[in-house]
Motif scaffolding. Structure first.
Motif, PDB file in Angstrom:
ATOM      1  N   VAL A 132       0.833  -1.203   0.000  1.00  0.00           N
ATOM      2  CA  VAL A 132       0.000   0.000   0.000  1.00  0.00           C
ATOM      3  C   VAL A 132       0.867   1.251   0.000  1.00  0.00           C
ATOM      4  O   VAL A 132       0.589   2.225  -0.710  1.00  0.00           O
ATOM      5  CB  VAL A 132      -0.944   0.005   1.228  1.00  0.00           C
ATOM      6  CG1 VAL A 132      -1.721   1.312   1.311  1.00  0.00           C
ATOM      7  CG2 VAL A 132      -1.910  -1.171   1.145  1.00  0.00           C
ATOM      8  N   GLN A 133       1.953   1.220   0.783  1.00  0.00           N
ATOM      9  CA  GLN A 133       2.843   2.375   0.873  1.00  0.00           C
ATOM     10  C   GLN A 133       3.504   2.678  -0.474  1.00  0.00           C
ATOM     11  O   GLN A 133       3.690   3.840  -0.842  1.00  0.00           O
ATOM     12  CB  GLN A 133       3.925   2.126   1.928  1.00  0.00           C
ATOM     13  CG  GLN A 133       3.427   2.189   3.361  1.00  0.00           C
ATOM     14  CD  GLN A 133       3.070   3.593   3.773  1.00  0.00           C
ATOM     15  OE1 GLN A 133       3.667   4.558   3.314  1.00  0.00           O
ATOM     16  NE2 GLN A 133       2.077   3.732   4.636  1.00  0.00           N
ATOM     17  N   ARG A 134       3.841   1.632  -1.225  1.00  0.00           N
ATOM     18  CA  ARG A 134       4.517   1.820  -2.504  1.00  0.00           C
ATOM     19  C   ARG A 134       3.574   2.277  -3.611  1.00  0.00           C
ATOM     20  O   ARG A 134       4.023   2.823  -4.618  1.00  0.00           O
ATOM     21  CB  ARG A 134       5.195   0.510  -2.919  1.00  0.00           C
ATOM     22  CG  ARG A 134       6.425   0.165  -2.094  1.00  0.00           C
ATOM     23  CD  ARG A 134       6.951  -1.211  -2.481  1.00  0.00           C
ATOM     24  NE  ARG A 134       8.267  -1.469  -1.913  1.00  0.00           N
ATOM     25  CZ  ARG A 134       8.922  -2.608  -2.051  1.00  0.00           C
ATOM     26  NH1 ARG A 134       8.366  -3.589  -2.749  1.00  0.00           N
ATOM     27  NH2 ARG A 134      10.109  -2.775  -1.515  1.00  0.00           N
ATOM     28  N   SER A 135       2.294   2.041  -3.450  1.00  0.00           N
ATOM     29  CA  SER A 135       1.326   2.427  -4.476  1.00  0.00           C
ATOM     30  C   SER A 135       1.012   3.914  -4.362  1.00  0.00           C
ATOM     31  O   SER A 135       1.313   4.553  -3.359  1.00  0.00           O
ATOM     32  CB  SER A 135       0.032   1.618  -4.320  1.00  0.00           C
ATOM     33  OG  SER A 135      -0.658   2.000  -3.150  1.00  0.00           O
ATOM     34  N   GLU A 136       0.406   4.438  -5.416  1.00  0.00           N
ATOM     35  CA  GLU A 136       0.040   5.856  -5.426  1.00  0.00           C
ATOM     36  C   GLU A 136      -1.436   6.071  -5.101  1.00  0.00           C
ATOM     37  O   GLU A 136      -1.934   7.176  -5.201  1.00  0.00           O
ATOM     38  CB  GLU A 136       0.364   6.455  -6.804  1.00  0.00           C
ATOM     39  CG  GLU A 136       1.850   6.405  -7.142  1.00  0.00           C
ATOM     40  CD  GLU A 136       2.141   6.948  -8.523  1.00  0.00           C
ATOM     41  OE1 GLU A 136       1.164   7.309  -9.221  1.00  0.00           O
ATOM     42  OE2 GLU A 136       3.321   7.027  -8.899  1.00  0.00           O
ATOM     43  N   GLY A 137      -2.107   4.996  -4.737  1.00  0.00           N
ATOM     44  CA  GLY A 137      -3.505   5.112  -4.327  1.00  0.00           C
ATOM     45  C   GLY A 137      -4.510   5.103  -5.456  1.00  0.00           C
ATOM     46  O   GLY A 137      -5.689   5.394  -5.250  1.00  0.00           O
ATOM     47  N   SER A 138      -4.079   4.742  -6.680  1.00  0.00           N
ATOM     48  CA  SER A 138      -5.008   4.717  -7.807  1.00  0.00           C
ATOM     49  C   SER A 138      -5.865   3.452  -7.744  1.00  0.00           C
ATOM     50  O   SER A 138      -5.514   2.477  -7.076  1.00  0.00           O
ATOM     51  CB  SER A 138      -4.241   4.764  -9.130  1.00  0.00           C
ATOM     52  OG  SER A 138      -3.453   3.597  -9.289  1.00  0.00           O
ATOM     53  N   LEU A 139      -6.996   3.474  -8.440  1.00  0.00           N
ATOM     54  CA  LEU A 139      -7.914   2.340  -8.435  1.00  0.00           C
ATOM     55  C   LEU A 139      -7.268   1.060  -8.965  1.00  0.00           C
ATOM     56  O   LEU A 139      -7.413  -0.008  -8.334  1.00  0.00           O
ATOM     57  CB  LEU A 139      -9.176   2.674  -9.242  1.00  0.00           C
ATOM     58  CG  LEU A 139     -10.238   1.566  -9.301  1.00  0.00           C
ATOM     59  CD1 LEU A 139     -10.728   1.213  -7.906  1.00  0.00           C
ATOM     60  CD2 LEU A 139     -11.405   2.005 -10.193  1.00  0.00           C
ATOM     61  N   PRO A 140      -6.531   1.088 -10.104  1.00  0.00           N
ATOM     62  CA  PRO A 140      -5.888  -0.146 -10.569  1.00  0.00           C
ATOM     63  C   PRO A 140      -4.918  -0.737  -9.553  1.00  0.00           C
ATOM     64  O   PRO A 140      -4.793  -1.963  -9.448  1.00  0.00           O
ATOM     65  CB  PRO A 140      -5.155   0.307 -11.835  1.00  0.00           C
ATOM     66  CG  PRO A 140      -5.919   1.500 -12.315  1.00  0.00           C
ATOM     67  CD  PRO A 140      -6.360   2.192 -11.062  1.00  0.00           C
ATOM     68  N   GLU A 141      -4.230   0.124  -8.800  1.00  0.00           N
ATOM     69  CA  GLU A 141      -3.291  -0.367  -7.798  1.00  0.00           C
ATOM     70  C   GLU A 141      -4.018  -1.008  -6.624  1.00  0.00           C
ATOM     71  O   GLU A 141      -3.611  -2.057  -6.115  1.00  0.00           O
ATOM     72  CB  GLU A 141      -2.394   0.776  -7.323  1.00  0.00           C
ATOM     73  CG  GLU A 141      -1.395   1.239  -8.381  1.00  0.00           C
ATOM     74  CD  GLU A 141      -0.594   2.434  -7.941  1.00  0.00           C
ATOM     75  OE1 GLU A 141       0.583   2.542  -8.324  1.00  0.00           O
ATOM     76  OE2 GLU A 141      -1.148   3.284  -7.214  1.00  0.00           O
ATOM     77  N   TRP A 142      -5.116  -0.389  -6.172  1.00  0.00           N
ATOM     78  CA  TRP A 142      -5.906  -0.966  -5.085  1.00  0.00           C
ATOM     79  C   TRP A 142      -6.500  -2.300  -5.508  1.00  0.00           C
ATOM     80  O   TRP A 142      -6.516  -3.270  -4.739  1.00  0.00           O
ATOM     81  CB  TRP A 142      -7.016  -0.013  -4.648  1.00  0.00           C
ATOM     82  CG  TRP A 142      -6.569   0.993  -3.636  1.00  0.00           C
ATOM     83  CD1 TRP A 142      -6.318   2.320  -3.833  1.00  0.00           C
ATOM     84  CD2 TRP A 142      -6.309   0.755  -2.248  1.00  0.00           C
ATOM     85  NE1 TRP A 142      -5.920   2.919  -2.665  1.00  0.00           N
ATOM     86  CE2 TRP A 142      -5.899   1.983  -1.678  1.00  0.00           C
ATOM     87  CE3 TRP A 142      -6.371  -0.374  -1.443  1.00  0.00           C
ATOM     88  CZ2 TRP A 142      -5.572   2.097  -0.329  1.00  0.00           C
ATOM     89  CZ3 TRP A 142      -6.028  -0.260  -0.093  1.00  0.00           C
ATOM     90  CH2 TRP A 142      -5.637   0.969   0.442  1.00  0.00           C
ATOM     91  N   VAL A 143      -6.992  -2.360  -6.742  1.00  0.00           N
ATOM     92  CA  VAL A 143      -7.553  -3.615  -7.256  1.00  0.00           C
ATOM     93  C   VAL A 143      -6.466  -4.691  -7.291  1.00  0.00           C
ATOM     94  O   VAL A 143      -6.705  -5.855  -6.934  1.00  0.00           O
ATOM     95  CB  VAL A 143      -8.153  -3.413  -8.667  1.00  0.00           C
ATOM     96  CG1 VAL A 143      -8.540  -4.756  -9.288  1.00  0.00           C
ATOM     97  CG2 VAL A 143      -9.376  -2.502  -8.600  1.00  0.00           C
ATOM     98  N   ALA A 144      -5.265  -4.309  -7.714  1.00  0.00           N
ATOM     99  CA  ALA A 144      -4.151  -5.257  -7.792  1.00  0.00           C
ATOM    100  C   ALA A 144      -3.801  -5.803  -6.412  1.00  0.00           C
ATOM    101  O   ALA A 144      -3.600  -7.018  -6.240  1.00  0.00           O
ATOM    102  CB  ALA A 144      -2.930  -4.584  -8.416  1.00  0.00           C
ATOM    103  N   ILE A 145      -3.717  -4.926  -5.405  1.00  0.00           N
ATOM    104  CA  ILE A 145      -3.351  -5.354  -4.049  1.00  0.00           C
ATOM    105  C   ILE A 145      -4.415  -6.278  -3.464  1.00  0.00           C
ATOM    106  O   ILE A 145      -4.114  -7.339  -2.908  1.00  0.00           O
ATOM    107  CB  ILE A 145      -3.131  -4.127  -3.143  1.00  0.00           C
ATOM    108  CG1 ILE A 145      -1.921  -3.329  -3.619  1.00  0.00           C
ATOM    109  CG2 ILE A 145      -2.929  -4.568  -1.688  1.00  0.00           C
ATOM    110  CD1 ILE A 145      -1.741  -1.998  -2.911  1.00  0.00           C
ATOM    111  N   VAL A 146      -5.681  -5.872  -3.590  1.00  0.00           N
ATOM    112  CA  VAL A 146      -6.780  -6.685  -3.052  1.00  0.00           C
ATOM    113  C   VAL A 146      -6.848  -8.036  -3.766  1.00  0.00           C
ATOM    114  O   VAL A 146      -7.015  -9.084  -3.132  1.00  0.00           O
ATOM    115  CB  VAL A 146      -8.123  -5.935  -3.176  1.00  0.00           C
ATOM    116  CG1 VAL A 146      -9.282  -6.857  -2.789  1.00  0.00           C
ATOM    117  CG2 VAL A 146      -8.122  -4.690  -2.296  1.00  0.00           C
ATOM    118  N   ALA A 147      -6.697  -8.014  -5.094  1.00  0.00           N
ATOM    119  CA  ALA A 147      -6.737  -9.262  -5.869  1.00  0.00           C
ATOM    120  C   ALA A 147      -5.594 -10.189  -5.470  1.00  0.00           C
ATOM    121  O   ALA A 147      -5.777 -11.411  -5.378  1.00  0.00           O
ATOM    122  CB  ALA A 147      -6.672  -8.957  -7.363  1.00  0.00           C
TER     123      ALA A 147
END
Length: 205
Positions: A132-147
C-alpha cells in the motif's frame, strides 16, 4: 485490462505474500494441528483460519498507514524493519528451525495459531502494508493489491482443504524442498527491502 488492474503490482504483491505465507508449507502444520479432526471439521477449520488471516491482513492494509502516522514511523524505517523481519523468517525456512505448534483441545486451532500468527504473521502484515505504501492510491493499484491478497488466501484455503492429498503427492522430501525454495526467495526479497530502505535514508540525508 491495464486500466482495471496494475499487473506488475499484482504480480509482486502476490508472489511476495505467497512466499511469506507459503501455502505448501502450511500443509504439514495444518495436518498436525487437525490430526484429531474429521474431514468435515478440517474443511471448516481451513475456512476459519483463512478468514481470520484475511481479516487481519486487510485491517492492517487499510489502517496500517494511519497507525504509522500516529507513531511517526517513516516508510524507509518500515522497509528496513520489515526486511530484517522477513530475513529472520527466511533463515528459519532455510534451516528448518521454524517452530511447529502442537494441537490443543483448549482453543480453536483454526483461529490461534493457524489464522494468526502462522498465516497472518508479522511478515505478511508488513508485506501488505508496504504494498500500500509503494502504491500511489489509484484504483488499478488498489484492485491489484486486493486481488493479490484474495488470490494468496485462496491458495492457502485450497492447500489446507486438500492437505492430505498434497502431502501424499509431495511427500516429506517434496514439502521440505518447497519450503527451502520459499526461504531462498524470501531472503532475496528481504535483502532488496533493506537495500531500498538504506538508499532512501541516504537520499533523505
Amino acid at each position: 485490462m491495464s486500466a482495471i488492474i496494475d499487473g506488475t503490482l499484482f504480480a509482486t504483491t502476490f508472489l511476495t505474500l505467497f512466499v511469506i505465507m507459503d501455502p505448501p508449507g502450511t500443509v504439514p502444520v495444518f495436518l498436525a494441528l487437525t490430526s484429531t479432526m474429521t474431514a468435515k471439521q478440517r474443511a471448516k477449520a481451513a475456512l476459519q483460519a483463512v478468514s481470520v488471516a484475511f481479516g487481519v491482513i486487510v485491517a492492517f492494509m487499510l489502517f496500517g498507514q494511519h497507525l504509522m502516522s500516529f507513531l511517526n514511523i517513516s516508510v524507509p524505517a518500515l522497509q528496513a524493519s520489515g526486511g530484517l523481519l522477513l530475513l529472520l523468517v527466511a533463515l528459519d525456512l532455510l534451516t528448518g528451525k521454524a517452530e511447529e505448534p502442537s494441537p490443543s483441545g483448549k482453543v480453536n486451532v483454526a483461529l490461534v495459531p493457524l489464522g494468526t500468527p502462522l498465516l497472518a504473521g508479522p511478515g505478511a502484515i508488513v508485506a501488505a502494508m508496504l504494498a500500500v505504501q509503494r502504491s500511489e492510491g489509484s484504483l488499478p493499484e488498489w484492485v491489484a493489491i486486493v486481488a493479490a491478497i484474495v488470490g494468496v488466501h485462496l491458495c492457502l484455503f485450497l492447500a489446507m482443504r486438500f492437505a492430505g492429498i498434497i502431502h501424499r503427492v509431495l511427500g516429506e522430501g517434496g514439502t521440505i524442498l518447497v519450503t527451502r525454495i520459499a526461504g531462498l526467495l524470501l531472503a532475496a526479497i528481504a535483502v532488496q527491502l533493506i537495500a531500498d530502505a538504506v538508499r532512501a535514508f541516504i537520499l533523505a540525508g
